[in-house]
Structures are given as structure tokens and as C-alpha cells.
Design a protein around this motif. Structure first.
Motif, PDB file in Angstrom:
ATOM      1  N   LYS A  28      -6.564  -1.523   8.943  1.00  0.00           N
ATOM      2  CA  LYS A  28      -6.187  -0.928   7.667  1.00  0.00           C
ATOM      3  C   LYS A  28      -5.508  -1.989   6.794  1.00  0.00           C
ATOM      4  O   LYS A  28      -4.524  -2.600   7.209  1.00  0.00           O
ATOM      5  CB  LYS A  28      -5.229   0.240   7.915  1.00  0.00           C
ATOM      6  N   LEU A  29      -6.080  -2.195   5.613  1.00  0.00           N
ATOM      7  CA  LEU A  29      -5.545  -3.216   4.721  1.00  0.00           C
ATOM      8  C   LEU A  29      -4.965  -2.535   3.488  1.00  0.00           C
ATOM      9  O   LEU A  29      -5.693  -2.044   2.624  1.00  0.00           O
ATOM     10  CB  LEU A  29      -6.681  -4.172   4.329  1.00  0.00           C
ATOM     11  N   GLU A  30      -3.637  -2.514   3.424  1.00  0.00           N
ATOM     12  CA  GLU A  30      -2.961  -1.891   2.284  1.00  0.00           C
ATOM     13  C   GLU A  30      -3.060  -2.826   1.078  1.00  0.00           C
ATOM     14  O   GLU A  30      -3.256  -4.035   1.244  1.00  0.00           O
ATOM     15  CB  GLU A  30      -1.476  -1.661   2.624  1.00  0.00           C
ATOM     16  N   PRO A  31      -2.881  -2.309  -0.133  1.00  0.00           N
ATOM     17  CA  PRO A  31      -2.883  -3.175  -1.303  1.00  0.00           C
ATOM     18  C   PRO A  31      -1.878  -4.310  -1.133  1.00  0.00           C
ATOM     19  O   PRO A  31      -0.760  -4.095  -0.663  1.00  0.00           O
ATOM     20  CB  PRO A  31      -2.469  -2.245  -2.447  1.00  0.00           C
ATOM     21  N   TYR A  52     -14.263  -3.504  -6.278  1.00  0.00           N
ATOM     22  CA  TYR A  52     -12.974  -3.048  -5.738  1.00  0.00           C
ATOM     23  C   TYR A  52     -11.852  -4.079  -5.829  1.00  0.00           C
ATOM     24  O   TYR A  52     -10.725  -3.804  -5.464  1.00  0.00           O
ATOM     25  CB  TYR A  52     -13.131  -2.634  -4.270  1.00  0.00           C
ATOM     26  N   GLY A  53     -12.164  -5.294  -6.228  1.00  0.00           N
ATOM     27  CA  GLY A  53     -11.102  -6.301  -6.345  1.00  0.00           C
ATOM     28  C   GLY A  53     -10.690  -6.906  -5.008  1.00  0.00           C
ATOM     29  O   GLY A  53      -9.715  -7.658  -4.948  1.00  0.00           O
ATOM     30  N   THR A  54     -11.385  -6.603  -3.937  1.00  0.00           N
ATOM     31  CA  THR A  54     -11.059  -7.251  -2.654  1.00  0.00           C
ATOM     32  C   THR A  54     -11.481  -8.724  -2.733  1.00  0.00           C
ATOM     33  O   THR A  54     -12.535  -9.033  -3.270  1.00  0.00           O
ATOM     34  CB  THR A  54     -11.852  -6.586  -1.509  1.00  0.00           C
ATOM     35  N   VAL A  55     -10.659  -9.616  -2.177  1.00  0.00           N
ATOM     36  CA  VAL A  55     -10.954 -11.046  -2.276  1.00  0.00           C
ATOM     37  C   VAL A  55     -11.252 -11.607  -0.890  1.00  0.00           C
ATOM     38  O   VAL A  55     -10.507 -11.370   0.060  1.00  0.00           O
ATOM     39  CB  VAL A  55      -9.760 -11.794  -2.918  1.00  0.00           C
ATOM     40  N   ASN A 105      -6.543  -7.597   0.021  1.00  0.00           N
ATOM     41  CA  ASN A 105      -6.768  -6.382  -0.766  1.00  0.00           C
ATOM     42  C   ASN A 105      -6.009  -6.504  -2.081  1.00  0.00           C
ATOM     43  O   ASN A 105      -4.804  -6.299  -2.136  1.00  0.00           O
ATOM     44  CB  ASN A 105      -6.313  -5.146   0.022  1.00  0.00           C
ATOM     45  N   GLU A 106      -6.714  -6.850  -3.132  1.00  0.00           N
ATOM     46  CA  GLU A 106      -6.079  -6.918  -4.453  1.00  0.00           C
ATOM     47  C   GLU A 106      -6.400  -5.663  -5.257  1.00  0.00           C
ATOM     48  O   GLU A 106      -6.185  -5.617  -6.463  1.00  0.00           O
ATOM     49  CB  GLU A 106      -6.514  -8.197  -5.194  1.00  0.00           C
ATOM     50  N   GLY A 107      -6.943  -4.661  -4.589  1.00  0.00           N
ATOM     51  CA  GLY A 107      -7.201  -3.371  -5.226  1.00  0.00           C
ATOM     52  C   GLY A 107      -5.946  -2.510  -5.192  1.00  0.00           C
ATOM     53  O   GLY A 107      -4.862  -2.951  -4.776  1.00  0.00           O
ATOM     54  N   TYR A 112     -14.505   1.254   1.931  1.00  0.00           N
ATOM     55  CA  TYR A 112     -13.629   1.405   0.763  1.00  0.00           C
ATOM     56  C   TYR A 112     -13.117   2.834   0.650  1.00  0.00           C
ATOM     57  O   TYR A 112     -13.686   3.754   1.244  1.00  0.00           O
ATOM     58  CB  TYR A 112     -14.383   0.962  -0.487  1.00  0.00           C
ATOM     59  N   PRO A 113     -12.050   3.037  -0.144  1.00  0.00           N
ATOM     60  CA  PRO A 113     -11.419   4.358  -0.234  1.00  0.00           C
ATOM     61  C   PRO A 113     -12.379   5.446  -0.709  1.00  0.00           C
ATOM     62  O   PRO A 113     -12.204   6.618  -0.374  1.00  0.00           O
ATOM     63  CB  PRO A 113     -10.299   4.169  -1.262  1.00  0.00           C
ATOM     64  N   ASN A 114     -13.430   5.085  -1.430  1.00  0.00           N
ATOM     65  CA  ASN A 114     -14.385   6.106  -1.877  1.00  0.00           C
ATOM     66  C   ASN A 114     -15.398   6.451  -0.789  1.00  0.00           C
ATOM     67  O   ASN A 114     -16.359   7.166  -1.026  1.00  0.00           O
ATOM     68  CB  ASN A 114     -15.111   5.628  -3.142  1.00  0.00           C
TER      69      ASN A 114
END
Ligand code: GLA
Length: 763
Positions: free
Chosen positions: A293-296, A152-155, A177-179, A94-96
């Protein structure tokens, strides 16, 4: 049939059950996969894990659910970071900077039929499909489960499809990626199956160029057992088809799971036994080196995995897989169509030909009953050996002054169809294409390149390269009356680099997606062409290829004895109708072995039959024999194409006395069957043998006869017997010559001798 009640899910096929439920914590616990069972009132409670405490250093999932210990549970999928220390199904960075996921149940949907995929080929449900026995359509249903990462909202979607008639369930997954920030997917597998114990054997199919599909067996114990490819293709080293069985499973009885993947790139199948004796099966894209890489708003699909289970042993498992591949993987105009008997020019003349030489062979081919003439490598550019010209897909006028068009017409005037070899994914440095587009080749600029067969791979992650291939091939395919194309790929991936900037962790999967896009466009543009896959033989022999090409050249090893072993290995997961097999010269070009005509023919006719030798150089007697072989094949080819296949005896190469293979194909309506008996080596003082069939109509009478083309011997066996006698008692074959008694009436089995048996319902 798929049912849900209070978050208890049942997926049922004609003979199998698959059960799981959602725990109050939101995790999906796997309960059962095996032969069909019925639920009683307490079924769910009886099968679920019911911890009263977590042992010693066990980790509990949360304060709210202190008794959920993910390390021990059987799960439908698993992620990293909350206690399950086995290999995970999904890993997201995740981005963090955290790789810890927490996917929890959100909802489900059940639908009739089956959805397709955006980027990958998948099994399909043919709504109005009826098999030859007039059976009703296979009523396919699909279940989608949704899980959302609470932080993170990832589904994550898990998608199951049930194919009741084939006893197959497919599984796949989608990550969305729904984040609001990009995430890095480090692995997304296709199938996870957690089983409650580890009393299992793990069966894999290993090999190399010219010796594909060796059946290997390992007894499981704590640790990881991996079958995988890292070379960018599904590979001859480890096929994506694997099995898991109880240690006492045989050909005709015992628990047997089979798994396969609809994918042609690097893959991994793993059986892991954890500290508590539970077994986890994971299959999917090779996670090592993978990073996406999974963009929003973007999603990533994992390939569809195929699984089946039976308590009827290897044989029943194979027949379920065969039916599934024939009905739900192979598609298009050639799906159920009888395939033409072909002559391939490769081992006949290699690069050394001109039109005159080809036509001389073609004339003999036409006389013997061959239906398709295939011009293999060497017809284009300056291709007189394997050092140049891949990429230059225009005809070599020195060899073929009238071009492909004129040659094809001449072949057609002999009453045959015309086919051609291509290797479009490749480029030779010695080619015009390379002079124009050096950056289209996969190579790291400024470094030495590790060349394979003097060729490099075109960067199919690029749209301009894919468009070029589609255009170049469309030009070739429409330049002549071409009804068959052999699509080859002769090197594996090294020196990964894309001048277009494709990310290294995405490269191999994007390549595979590019390959599928090219195939999809071409098979739709040329729907009547019969495509045959090939990759130095069986280096890309998988269900992904079979979604576009109904058959695959199984191995560059055409030696009949080697082929018997290779084709036996393939038969565990793949039907005969997808295995292309040729009668070639003796002594054989790969092994130098002398093999009787009857055996070369017998082994090849169990696949999709072709010839690959210079027919023009045969004696009159041999030509007549080939003619009789082809006539025999045409008479029975429906049985080889769509019949049920049985491994009656599977020999062992290393065992003097057990070097015997017996196969059989039974027509769908059981009106006839063809048997085959191959003995690798002459065995002195062993004169008796039986041929015991399987799968006949036990209430019918059959005539059992041998068919001996080319042995120069008379008929040995002729019996009229009941199907039940043949299946249970078998026929005692004529006494064999065994160091004594060589006289008329003995069954003479020299090294690599064989017989075909025709078993036809008697009036
Ligand atoms: C590969 C194929 C062969 C033949 C040659 C031609 O090795 O597997 O069947 O087509 O290429 O170069």
C-alpha cells in the motif's frame, strides 16, 4: 561513462555498451546490451524497431502514435494495459480499481558517484578505491530516468549505475505516489532487459538443503522460464544469480549475460520469449503474493539488480562478477583482510560439550596453526538438542561455568581468537522468551502451526522485536572477547501472520527490511567482528547478506566431492572469498563417504578455510599433516582471497570419465597460482591427464610443482615452463595407475583423489 544526446542514452563500461532511446510517444526503447561497440551516424536508426504497419490483431498504443505497438517493442520497463502482454515490470492497482498504467518519459539526470538507498543495502562506489595493482578508482556514474503516469501522477524512477572496471551495470527502480489517494503496488521489479531474439540458453542454480547450486540449463522457446524463491529467503532452491548465453557459449568464448539481485528475500528471475521471438528478462522481488500500500507522498524501492555481459564465455563473466562482489558488495574492516583459519565445534562435538572438552580441542587447534576457535550451537539456555532455547541468549553455566568471557580468555591465552554461533531471528516455544512474548513469533493464532526444526520465526516487521534482537546480541557480543559471529537462520516462512498487523502482502519484504536494519545496526556497533552468514548452509546465500557479512557458510554438506560441485556452482556468480569451506571428518557425516585428507583440504582451501572435526582425536601424524596444510594455506591465502579464479574443467557427476574438476586461482600480480585437480572416481585404463592453466603471465617463467599433503607420496611433477606453454599446451601429468603399473613414480588416483599444484614465477 554515461552520455545522452537527443534522448539517445549510452552507458559504457570498459568492455560493454548499453543503449536505449526515448520514443516520441514517451516510451523507452531498448537498443543494445553486449560487448562494447561504437556508434556510427545511423546507429540509433539501425537498431530501433521501425514498423510500417502493425500485424493482424496488433494493438497500437494511441491514435497519436498508431505505429507504437508495445507488444513487440524491446522496452526498458513495461506496465500493464496498453498492449504489452508479456509479464510487466510494474503493476499498480489505482484507487478507481484500474490496474492500467501509462508511465511516460519526463526527464533524466546523470551524476558522478552513486546514491545509496533508504531501506535496502546497495552496491557502493568507493571513491578512493585502488586495487592491488595500483589501478585508478572505478569511476562510477549514475543515471536516473523519470516516468510519470499521465492519469494518476505516480512517478517511476529507473536508476542505472555503471561500474566501468568490473563491466557491471546495476539497475533499480523507485515508485513514488505523487497522487492524492493511496494506491496498491502489485509488483515492482528491479531489472528488465528485452532482447531482440531468443537464441539463448537460460542457466539457473537450483538445489535443496545440503545440495546447493546445481547448474541447470534450458534452451529458450516461446513461453516463460522462471527461477524463483517463495519461502521468504533467497533460498537454496533457486539462487538469484542466473545467466543467459548463446547456445554455443563455452568457458572461454561466447556471449554470456549474468544477473544477480542485492536481496535476501523471496525473489523471481524470469526469461520470457514472446510470440515474436523476443526475450524479456525480469528480475526482482517475488511478485506472487506481493502487494504494497502506497500512501500519497510515500515511495517504494525495489532492490538493486546487478548485470554484466561478455563475449568471453562463462569464465570472463564470473571474473567480472567476482571483482564486483569483492570491490562493491563486501565492505567493512574485513573486506580485503585475510580471513583467519578457524576450527568450528559443530561436527566435532555437536551439542555434547563442556569447557574441558572445548579446551582440549582448542589446544590441538592452536598447535596446528588455527587462528580462531568457533563455538557453534549449544552454548546458551537449556540447549542440549535442537528442541529448545532459541531466544534465551544467556550462557549455559552447566556447560560453561565461567561464562563466555572466561572461555574466550582461555582461548586467547592459547593464541587464538574466539567466535560464536547465534540464530537471533528465531524463537523456540520451549524458551523463556516465548513465555514472555508469544506474540513475537510468526504464527496464526488459534490454528495448528507447521513447525520447522522445532522453531518459529520472530516477527522482524516489528520495531520492538528488532530492538530486542539488537539488544540481546549486543549483550552477547560484548560479554566476551568475540571476534567472529556465525549468524544462522534455520527455517523458512510458513503460517504468515503478524500480531502487530503487518499487511500480509507486505510481510515478507518488510521482514527482509527488518533483517537488514538489525544487521546494519549490529555491524556498525561491532565493526571489527567478522560476521559469517548461514541458513542451514546455503539457504540465504546472496548479495544482500554479503553487504553485511563478508562470507557465508556455503552448505551443510561438508563432503569434499559434493562441495567441489557446490563450490563450482557458486563460482559462476560469487568469488571464493565469500565461500566458507571446512575440512571435516572421514567418513563424512552427511554422505558416509571416505575421502582422502588431501582432497578435503584441497576443496576447502579454495574457499575461506576452516576445520570442523575433533582435532584432539587425531593421531600425531595427522596433526602434523594438518599443521602443514595450514602453513601452506597461510602462505598462499592472499591468492585464494583476491586472486582471479578459473574453472579449467568442470566435471559431471553422472559421467564416469568426466568426473574431473580442475580449478585455479591466479594472484592479482600473476606472481603465483594454485591449481587443483580432483577426480571423483578411479578410472581404469585411463592413465594420461593434462593440467592446462589459464591467466598466467605468458611472458614469464614459472615453476610448476605438486603439493601432496597427506597422500604419503613423493612429488610427481617439477617443471620450469613459460606461462604461455602452461596456458596453451599445459603439462602432461605423470602417468597414473590405471589397473596396471602400480609402482613408485605413478600418479595414484583412488576414488576422490586430488592434487594441488603450486605455480610460482621462477627467478
Ligand atoms: C545449521 C548450520 C550448521 C550448524 C547448525 C547448528 O544447520 O548450517 O552449520 O551451525 O545449524 O544447529
Amino acid at each position: 561513462m554515461i552520455r545522452e544526446q537527443n534522448l539517445f542514452f549510452e552507458i559504457t563500461t570498459n568492455h560493454t555498451s548499453y543503449w536505449f532511446h526515448i520514443l516520441p510517444s514517451g516510451h523507452p526503447e531498448h537498443l543494445y546490451y553486449g560487448p562494447r561497440i561504437e556508434a556510427g551516424a545511423d546507429a540509433e536508426r539501425a537498431l530501433a524497431d521501425r514498423p510500417v504497419y502493425l500485424g493482424g490483431n496488433g494493438i497500437s498504443y494511441s491514435k497519436e502514435y498508431p505505429l507504437v505497438g508495445l507488444e513487440e517493442l524491446c522496452l526498458e520497463f513495461s506496465a500493464l494495459g496498453h498492449g504489452d502482454v508479456r509479464d510487466p515490470f510494474v503493476t499498480v492497482l489505482y484507487p478507481n480499481g484500474s490496474p492500467v498504467s501509462d508511465f511516460l518519459y519526463e526527464g533524466y539526470q546523470i551524476r558522478d558517484g552513486k546514491s545509496g538507498m533508504q531501506t535496502l543495502p546497495s552496491a557502493y562506489a568507493e571513491e578512493d578505491h585502488q586495487d592491488n595493482r595500483g589501478n585508478a578508482p572505478d569511476c562510477v556514474q549514475e543515471l536516473t530516468l523519470t516516468f510519470r503516469d499521465r492519469n494518476y501522477g505516480t512517478v517511476l524512477e529507473l536508476i542505472y549505475a555503471a561500474f566501468p572496471d568490473c563491466d557491471v551495470i546495476t539497475r533499480r527502480s523507485v515508485l513514488r505516489n505523487e497522487g492524492s489517494r493511496a494506491a496498491e503496488v502489485q509488483r515492482l521489479m528491479s531489472l528488465q532487459l528485452d532482447l531482440a531474439d531468443s537464441e539463448y540458453d537460460w542457466h539457473t542454480f537450483t538445489g535443496a538443503w545440503a545440495r546447493e547450486f546445481n547448474h541447470q540449463t534450458d534452451r529458450l522457446h516461446q513461453g516463460r522460464f522462471v527461477s524463483e524463491s517463495r519461502c521468504g529467503l533467497s533460498s537454496s532452491m533457486n539462487n538469484p544469480f542466473v545467466m543467459l548465453t548463446r547456445p554455443n557459449t563455452t568457458e572461454t568464448a561466447g556471449l554470456c549475460y549474468g544477473f544477480n539481485l542485492i536481496y535476501s528475500g523471496s525473489h523471481q528471475e524470469e526469461a520470457e520469449v514472446n510470440a515474436y521471438g523476443k526475450t524479456r528478462i525480469l528480475t526482482g522481488i517475488q511478485p506472487d503474493g506481493f502487494s504494497w500500500k502506497l500512501e500519497p507522498g510515500e515511495e517504494l524501492e525495489a532492490p538493486e539488480a546487478v548485470m554484466t555481459v561478455t563475449d568471453g564465455g562463462f569464465g570472463a563473466l564470473s571474473r567480472s562478477m567476482h571483482r564486483f562482489v569483492r570491490h562493491h558488495i563486501v565492505r567493512g574492516a574485513w573486506k580485503d583482510r585475510e580471513r583467519p583459519v578457524l576450527l568450528n565445534s559443530w561436527e566435532a562435538v555437536y551439542f555434547d560439550f563442556n569447557e574441558e572438552k572445548l579446551l582440549e580441542m582448542a589446544k590441538t587447534a592452536a598447535d596446528t596453526g588455527i587462528e580462531l576457535f568457533v563455538l557453534d550451537d549449544g552454548w546458551f539456555g537449556r540447549r542440549n538438542d535442537a528442541r529448545s532455547s532459541l531466544g534465551d541468549w544467556y550462557v549455559n553455566r552447566e556447560k560453561l561455568p565461567g561464562g563466555l568471557g572466561e572461555l574466550a580468555e582461555k582461548i586467547h591465552s592459547l593464541g587464538m581468537q574466539f567466535g560464536i554461533w547465534v540464530e537471533p531471528e528465531m524463537i523456540c516455544v520451549r524458551s523463556h522468551l516465548y513465555e514472555e512474548h508469544p506474540d513475537w513469533a510468526v504464527a496464526v493464532p488459534g490454528t495448528i502451526h507447521s513447525e520447522g526444526r522445532n522453531q518459529r520465526i520472530l516477527d522482524l516487521t516489528r520495531q520492538d522485536v528488532r530492538d530486542y534482537i539488537v539488544q540481546a546480541m549486543s549483550d552477547v557480543f560484548s560479554s566476551a572477547r568475540i571476534s567472529y559471529v556465525k549468524w544462522d537462520n534455520n527455517r523458512i516462512f510458513t503460517d504468515l501472520f503478524s500480531a502487530a498487523g503487518t499487511r500480509p502482502g507486505e510481510f515478507l519484504h518488510r521482514y527482509c527490511l527488518g533483517y537488514y536494519e538489525v544487521m546494519d545496526r549490529l555491524v556498525h556497533a561491532f565493526p571489527d567482528i567478522l560476521f559469517e552468514g548461514c541458513a542451514s548452509g546455503g539457504n540465504r546465500f546472496d548479495l544482500g547478506v554479503l553487504c553485511y557479512m563478508p562470507q557465508i557458510w556455503a552448505s551443510d554438506d561438508t563432503d569434499a566431492v559434493c562441495r567441489a560441485m557446490i563450490q563450482t556452482g557458486m563460482s559462476y556468480g560469487y568469488p571464493m572469498s565469500v565461500i566458507s569451506a571446512h575440512v571435516s571428518a572421514s567418513p563424512n557425516h552427511q554422505t558416509g563417504r571416505y575421502t582422502p585428507w588431501a582432497t578435503r583440504f584441497g576443496v576447502a582451501c579454495f574457499g575461506m578455510l576452516g576445520y570442523e572435526l575433533n582435532l584432539a582425536s587425531l593421531s600425531e601424524e595427522e596433526k602434523q599433516m594438518v599443521q602443514r596444510q595450514i602453513a601452506f594455506y597461510k602462505e598462499h591465502r592472499k591468492t585464494f582471497l583476491s586472486g582471479d579464479y578459473y574453472r579449467l574443467v568442470s566435471g559431471r557427476e553422472d559421467d564416469f570419465e568426466k568426473g574431473i574438476w580442475q580449478w585455479m586461482c591466479v594472484a592479482e600480480d600473476q606472481s603465483e597460482a594454485i591449481g587443483f585437480f580432483l577426480q571423483r572416481q578411479f578410472v581404469p585404463n585411463m592413465s594420461a591427464a593434462f593440467f592446462r592453466t589459464q591467466g598466467l603471465d605468458e611472458h614469464a617463467l614459472y615453476r610448476f610443482r605438486d603439493f601432496q599433503v597427506g597422500s604419503g607420496l613423493g612429488n610427481e611433477e617439477d617443471f620450469t615452463l613459460s606461462g604461455s606453454l602452461l596456458d596453451h599446451a599445459g603439462v602432461r601429468l605423470t602417468q597414473a595407475y590405471a589397473g596396471e603399473g602400480r609402482k613408485p613414480g605413478t600418479r595414484y588416483f583412488s576414488d576422490a583423489a586430488s592434487r594441488l599444484y603450486v605455480i610460482e614465477k621462477a627467478e
